[in-house]
Each structure stands twice: as structure tokens, then as C-alpha cells.
Write an enzyme that holds these catalytic residues in place. Sequence first.
Site, PDB file in Angstrom:
ATOM      1  N   LYS A  88       0.942  -1.109  -0.016  1.00 25.81           N
ATOM      2  CA  LYS A  88      -0.129   0.015  -0.068  1.00 25.81           C
ATOM      3  C   LYS A  88       1.041   1.234  -0.193  1.00 25.81           C
ATOM      4  O   LYS A  88       2.086   1.142   0.543  1.00 25.81           O
ATOM      5  CB  LYS A  88      -0.894  -0.071   1.214  1.00 25.81           C
ATOM      6  CG  LYS A  88      -1.977   0.602   1.038  1.00 25.81           C
ATOM      7  CD  LYS A  88      -3.239   0.086   0.212  1.00 25.81           C
ATOM      8  CE  LYS A  88      -4.448   0.485  -0.080  1.00 25.81           C
ATOM      9  NZ  LYS A  88      -5.294  -0.475  -0.425  1.00 25.81           N
ATOM     10  N   ASP A  96      -6.651   4.401  -5.181  1.00 26.72           N
ATOM     11  CA  ASP A  96      -7.476   4.190  -3.855  1.00 26.72           C
ATOM     12  C   ASP A  96      -8.176   5.406  -3.516  1.00 26.72           C
ATOM     13  O   ASP A  96      -8.406   6.327  -4.220  1.00 26.72           O
ATOM     14  CB  ASP A  96      -6.254   3.773  -2.601  1.00 26.72           C
ATOM     15  CG  ASP A  96      -6.769   2.996  -1.605  1.00 26.72           C
ATOM     16  OD1 ASP A  96      -7.591   3.458  -0.763  1.00 26.72           O
ATOM     17  OD2 ASP A  96      -6.576   1.567  -1.491  1.00 26.72           O
ATOM     18  N   GLY A 110     -23.162   4.677   2.866  1.00 33.30           N
ATOM     19  CA  GLY A 110     -22.082   5.082   2.190  1.00 33.30           C
ATOM     20  C   GLY A 110     -22.640   5.217   0.410  1.00 33.30           C
ATOM     21  O   GLY A 110     -23.065   3.746   0.194  1.00 33.30           O
ATOM     22  N   TYR A 111     -22.522   6.028  -0.037  1.00 32.79           N
ATOM     23  CA  TYR A 111     -23.102   6.295  -1.548  1.00 32.79           C
ATOM     24  C   TYR A 111     -22.040   6.812  -2.481  1.00 32.79           C
ATOM     25  O   TYR A 111     -22.314   7.751  -3.143  1.00 32.79           O
ATOM     26  CB  TYR A 111     -24.262   7.022  -1.490  1.00 32.79           C
ATOM     27  CG  TYR A 111     -25.457   6.574  -2.498  1.00 32.79           C
ATOM     28  CD1 TYR A 111     -25.753   5.373  -2.580  1.00 32.79           C
ATOM     29  CD2 TYR A 111     -25.917   7.533  -3.551  1.00 32.79           C
ATOM     30  CE1 TYR A 111     -26.923   5.001  -3.425  1.00 32.79           C
ATOM     31  CE2 TYR A 111     -26.740   7.117  -4.431  1.00 32.79           C
ATOM     32  CZ  TYR A 111     -27.027   5.807  -4.470  1.00 32.79           C
ATOM     33  OH  TYR A 111     -28.084   5.410  -5.527  1.00 32.79           O
ATOM     34  N   GLY A 112     -20.843   6.453  -2.213  1.00 33.03           N
ATOM     35  CA  GLY A 112     -19.698   7.078  -3.024  1.00 33.03           C
ATOM     36  C   GLY A 112     -19.655   5.872  -4.372  1.00 33.03           C
ATOM     37  O   GLY A 112     -20.508   5.151  -4.627  1.00 33.03           O
ATOM     38  N   ASN A 113     -18.417   5.730  -4.922  1.00 32.76           N
ATOM     39  CA  ASN A 113     -18.217   4.715  -5.894  1.00 32.76           C
ATOM     40  C   ASN A 113     -18.776   3.398  -5.796  1.00 32.76           C
ATOM     41  O   ASN A 113     -19.575   2.834  -6.433  1.00 32.76           O
ATOM     42  CB  ASN A 113     -16.648   4.874  -6.241  1.00 32.76           C
ATOM     43  CG  ASN A 113     -16.253   3.768  -7.248  1.00 32.76           C
ATOM     44  OD1 ASN A 113     -17.060   3.037  -7.770  1.00 32.76           O
ATOM     45  ND2 ASN A 113     -14.894   3.782  -7.351  1.00 32.76           N
ATOM     46  N   GLY A 157     -20.667   2.363  -2.870  1.00 31.58           N
ATOM     47  CA  GLY A 157     -22.193   2.109  -2.465  1.00 31.58           C
ATOM     48  C   GLY A 157     -22.835   2.436  -3.615  1.00 31.58           C
ATOM     49  O   GLY A 157     -24.126   1.555  -3.889  1.00 31.58           O
TER      50      GLY A 157
END
Length: 415
Positions: A105, A145, A217-220, A222
Site C-alpha cells: 500500500k 485508492d 455510503g453512497y460513493g463509488n 455504495g
Amino acid sequence: MTKPNPFEIAQKQLDDCAKILMLDSDVHEILRHPMRELHVSIPVRMDDGRTHVFQGFRVQYNDARGPTKGGIRFHPEETIDTVRALAAWMTWKCSLLDLPLGGGKGGVVCNPKELSVGELERLSRAYIDRVWQFIGPDKDIPAPDVYTNSQIMAWMLDEYSKIAGKNIFGCITGKPVCIGGSCGREDATARGGMYTIREAAKESNIDLKKATVAIQGYGNVGCNAAVLCRELFGSKVVAVSDSKGGVYNKDGLNLENVCVYKAETASVVNSPHTQPISNEELLELDVDILIAAALENVITKDNASKIKAKMLAELANGPTTPEADAILYNNGVHVIPDFLCNAGGVTVSYFEMVQNISMYCWSLEEVYERLDSKMSYAYHTVLDASKAYNINMRQAAYVVAVGRVVEAMRLRGWV
Ligand code: NAD
């Protein structure tokens, strides 16, 4: 309240697994620490002519099974311990999916929202200038990321290729499709999670056509998960949320309307034909499937006993604390642990490397088919281990993944 240290959590999860596998103390000690980490200072010329020095990291946790792989995060609160924890989780994730890769990472402490496009490009290239000796298709392969994207990967690929004196497309994944990216990478994390949900529904006796779903969560991840729940299964998504709060409709949300509303207002809150709901209330809804697709540590010992969902799918990294895990297991909630549920992203990233190395492009259908096969197989391997050892699904995922890394270390003569 002080935030839990993610690396301490990662080590604690490994310690639990070491007990189950009865690992020798020397083997356990090797696995508790990254094999290599790089700390870099990155000078970048800013638009006003000054030079700002950013701090960056690259952690290569364990490469017994193959070159390390893992994303690069650009975040103002990035810490070496977060990067270490994520590198450890990548090691277990790649092993669990049986990819010929280890875990790594990277991170840069910066706020990309405050950088101009030019500054972001110079920072991306400068990061590669600092780490290029340590990365490459057969050493360590970065990817996008948090707050990094395909454009940033394109600049990094270009910088690496300039230093190498030739195009090396397999040095980084998550690239735009026209320069070596893979079809299907955009929604790979959510889609991979869907394949595990489909298999888990059989185990939990959930009829997906009639199932209700709540998504934190309603990003990429979700947002893609919501659409795929409806398209692949015909399930009803009744609640979604973001950092500002959530929305609920017992008859099912109109996902297109919610998306348009979010694009206009930057939040799902108050979108038409919905009732407001807090993030805490969303987690406690009486639904069949709860999907965590936002942050770490949202399901804790304080709220775990209030979760009514039959299944918890962890698309986010680290949403459940170790104390909460035990409560969920005792209450019969079927958990699809994070490094299984959200492994679709790295799996398609691996497919991208394979396509780059073989100079061949797979169709979207081929990518979906291979992803389904990898995710379903990994789910059943974990389920079988959970039954064989009588342990929860997270412990079982650790047992499978760590066991494979230990086997590789033994065969190579490291222990
Ligand atoms: P994102 O930034 O696109 O979306 C995150 C969402 O979470 C946003 O809607 C944000 O408003 C919401 N959020 C933030 N704080 C919240 C809070 N307190 N309560 C509720 N919602 C909140 O990020 P993403 O790429 O969708 O990633 C989501 C999670 O999935 C992260 O844990 C990430 O590490 C994990 N993940 C992502 C990928 C990937 O391919 N994108 C792969 C593996 C794991």
C-alpha cells in the site's frame, strides 16, 4: 475519543488467527510486521512558485506469494499505521483470492481537493520519482485508492515508463482503458461483492428477488452496489446514506432520482419521495441485507446487538470492530468480511496486469465471468473453513489467507 489504530487492529486479527492455526512464534512474528517500508519526502513546485515538501510512504508487507500489490491514497490524514494496516489486509486479500501476489500500500499526506490539476500531476510524477526503484510489474504494483483515480495512474505510468525508457503498462493498474486499463474495473469492487452476496444468500436462505437492502455510503462502491442489487437480483434498496445523513423509502428508493439529486446537491439527504434517516438508524433497519460501503469502525460493541439484518456485506474496509464481530456471530448475522467482500477491485486489477503482460484485451463478459468464478470460489472456501473450524467468517478468511502465505514462506525456506 481517540481513533482506534488500524494497524493494531490488523495485528490483533492476525494474533487471533495465529492461535487458531497454532502458528510458531517466529512465523507469527514475521507476519506481524511489514517486510519493507519506504518513507519519502516529495518536493513539488506549487503554482505560486514555492516548493512544498509532501511526505509519502510505500509499504510492502509480504511478497512470499508474488510481487506486492496495493493502492496509493492521497489523504490529509494519511499515517504510516493506516498504510501498514492496509498493506497487511492486501496481503490477506490477494492470498484469499488465490492471486499470485503479495500485499502492499502507498500513501501521500496531502489534500488533493486543495491542489490544482497541475500540482496534482507534479505530485503524482514526483511520488514515482521517489519510489520507482522499488516498484514494477515483478516487484510491487500500485493502483488507485482513496482520492486517487485513473488519471493519476496514467501520469504515474507515464513517469515510470519515461524513467524505464520504454512503455511498461503492467507497472500500475486502474489505468484508463485506452492505455492498458481493463474493462470492468470501475464497478469491480461492488460487482465482486454482489457475487459473494449471491452465494451467501443461498446459505442464509434469503430470496434475493424479495430481499430488502440498506447501504451505508453512497460513493463509488455504495452507488454501484445499489444499482447492481437491483439489476442483478431485483432486490429492493430501501435506504442509502452518506456523510451528511441518509434517506429511506419502505417501497424502495428510486435510485436514478437519488443519484441525480446527489449530483446536484452533493448529498442524498432530502432527495424527493424519501424520509430522512440517520446513519445510526440505517444500520439498525429491519432489512435482509446491510451493506457497509463507507468507513471503518461503524459497527461497534455499542450497536452490533441492534443490527437486525440477516446478512452484513462489508464492501468498506474495516467497518466492524473485533468486539462487534463476536456479537454479530452470536446473533447469527452472516458476515461477508471485508477482504473477501471487497476483493473484486484487486481481482480485476490483477486481470489488468495479466492482459498487459500478454498484450491482449478481454471483453467485459470475460472479465465478469472470471471475476464471478474467483469471488464465488473464495466465498465457498471461507464458508467451508468457517464450518470446519467452527469459527466466524472473518476468522475463517484469515485462516485460509494466512495459511497460504505461511505455506509459501515454508516452501521458500523462510521459516
Ligand atoms: P467514496 O469516497 O467514493 O465514497 C465514500 C462514501 O462514504 C461517500 O458517499 C461518503 O459521503 C460516505 N461517508 C463518509 N463518511 C460517512 C459517514 N460517517 N457515514 C456514512 N457515510 C459516510 O469511496 P469508495 O471508493 O466508495 O470506498 C468506500 C469504501 O470501500 C472504503 O472503505 C474503501 O476503502 C472501500 N473500498 C473501495 C474500493 C474501490 O475500488 N473503490 C476497493 C476496496 C475497498
